[in-house]
Design a protein around this motif. Structure first.
Motif, short mmCIF file in Angstrom:
data_model
loop_
_atom_site.label_atom_id
_atom_site.label_comp_id
_atom_site.label_asym_id
_atom_site.label_seq_id
_atom_site.Cartn_x
_atom_site.Cartn_y
_atom_site.Cartn_z
N THR A 1 3.92 1.55 -1.20
CA THR A 1 4.51 1.69 -2.53
C THR A 1 3.48 2.24 -3.51
OG1 THR A 1 6.07 -0.11 -2.12
CG2 THR A 1 5.63 0.44 -4.43
N GLN A 2 2.26 1.74 -3.44
CA GLN A 2 1.20 2.23 -4.32
C GLN A 2 0.99 3.72 -4.10
OE1 GLN A 2 -2.61 0.52 -3.42
NE2 GLN A 2 -3.59 1.41 -5.21
N LYS A 3 0.97 4.17 -2.85
CA LYS A 3 0.75 5.57 -2.56
C LYS A 3 1.90 6.44 -3.09
CE LYS A 3 -3.19 5.49 -0.68
NZ LYS A 3 -4.29 6.09 -1.45
N PHE B 1 3.62 5.90 -5.80
CA PHE B 1 3.49 6.06 -7.24
C PHE B 1 2.23 6.79 -7.66
CE2 PHE B 1 6.74 2.74 -7.08
CZ PHE B 1 7.68 3.35 -7.89
N GLU B 2 1.29 6.96 -6.73
CA GLU B 2 0.11 7.78 -7.02
C GLU B 2 0.44 9.26 -6.94
OE1 GLU B 2 -3.10 6.80 -4.39
OE2 GLU B 2 -3.39 4.82 -5.27
N ALA B 3 1.44 9.60 -6.12
CA ALA B 3 1.77 11.01 -5.88
C ALA B 3 2.37 11.67 -7.10
CB ALA B 3 2.72 11.13 -4.71
N TRP C 1 0.84 -1.20 0.00
CA TRP C 1 0.00 0.00 0.00
C TRP C 1 0.88 1.26 0.00
CZ3 TRP C 1 -0.88 3.83 3.81
CH2 TRP C 1 -1.96 4.66 3.56
#
Length: 181
Positions: A175-177, A179-181, A173
């Motif tokens: 890591t996902q956050k 790459f969302e930024a 989660w």
């Protein structure tokens, strides 16, 4: 020395330096997590456990073991942060290049160290969430949503349970956050 003419010679040292920064942040996560768990330092319950003694735990659900996992990520990040050397072969079948580019190796190593810092920060966040839980404190308003999201993946620990899969999901989660930024 030619590497094909289009590879930036500064990319590799920059990526190596970034990987080293990620390793340092992993170390800081490890230190903060360990200090939060040490009641003599944090003035919180030892190992952030309430209602029982740490000897009453079988270890699986004891957050006191989480820094050991962070240390594993720290060591992986440190390995990835080592200097990237020029490969021993020129790796150019046509003989056009004098040396192979190192940027691709450095990129992979930096990405590895980056995943390690994501995991280390996720585990520190879980320990901080546990600290708020055992002291019955509410998170500051700016962090409430963040703590709620952490607790949706890793609920506060009251009784022993296997934490590894939950911590792995939390690291994913994080890591996902990123790459969302």
């Amino acid at each position: 020395m030619s590497t094909g003419g289009y590879h930036n010679a500064m990319a590799t040292p920059a990526l190596d330096d970034l990987a080293a920064i990620w390793a340092d942040i992993c170390l800081l996560c490890d230190r903060h997590a360990s200090k939060l768990l040490n009641g003599k330092v944090s003035l919180l319950p030892d190992l952030l456990m309430t209602g029982r003694h740490s000897a009453d735990s079988d270890g699986h659900g004891n957050v006191g073991y989480v820094p050991m996992a962070i240390t594993g990520y720290l060591e992986q990040a440190k390995l990835a942060a080592q200097r990237t050397f020029i490969p021993g072969t020129e790796s150019a079948g046509a003989g056009q290049d004098d040396v192979a580019t190192t940027a691709f190796f450095a990129w992979t190593k930096e990405a590895t160290a980056g995943r390690c810092v994501d995991a280390a920060m996720a585990m520190l966040a879980m320990i901080a969430s546990q600290a708020l839980h055992v002291t019955e404190r509410t998170p500051p308003p700016a962090l409430r949503s963040f703590v709620d999201q952490i607790r949706a993946i890793v609920p506060p620990v009251g009784a022993d349970r296997v934490l590894g899969p939950e911590l792995a999901r939390l690291a994913e989660w994080f890591t996902q956050k990123v790459f969302e930024a």
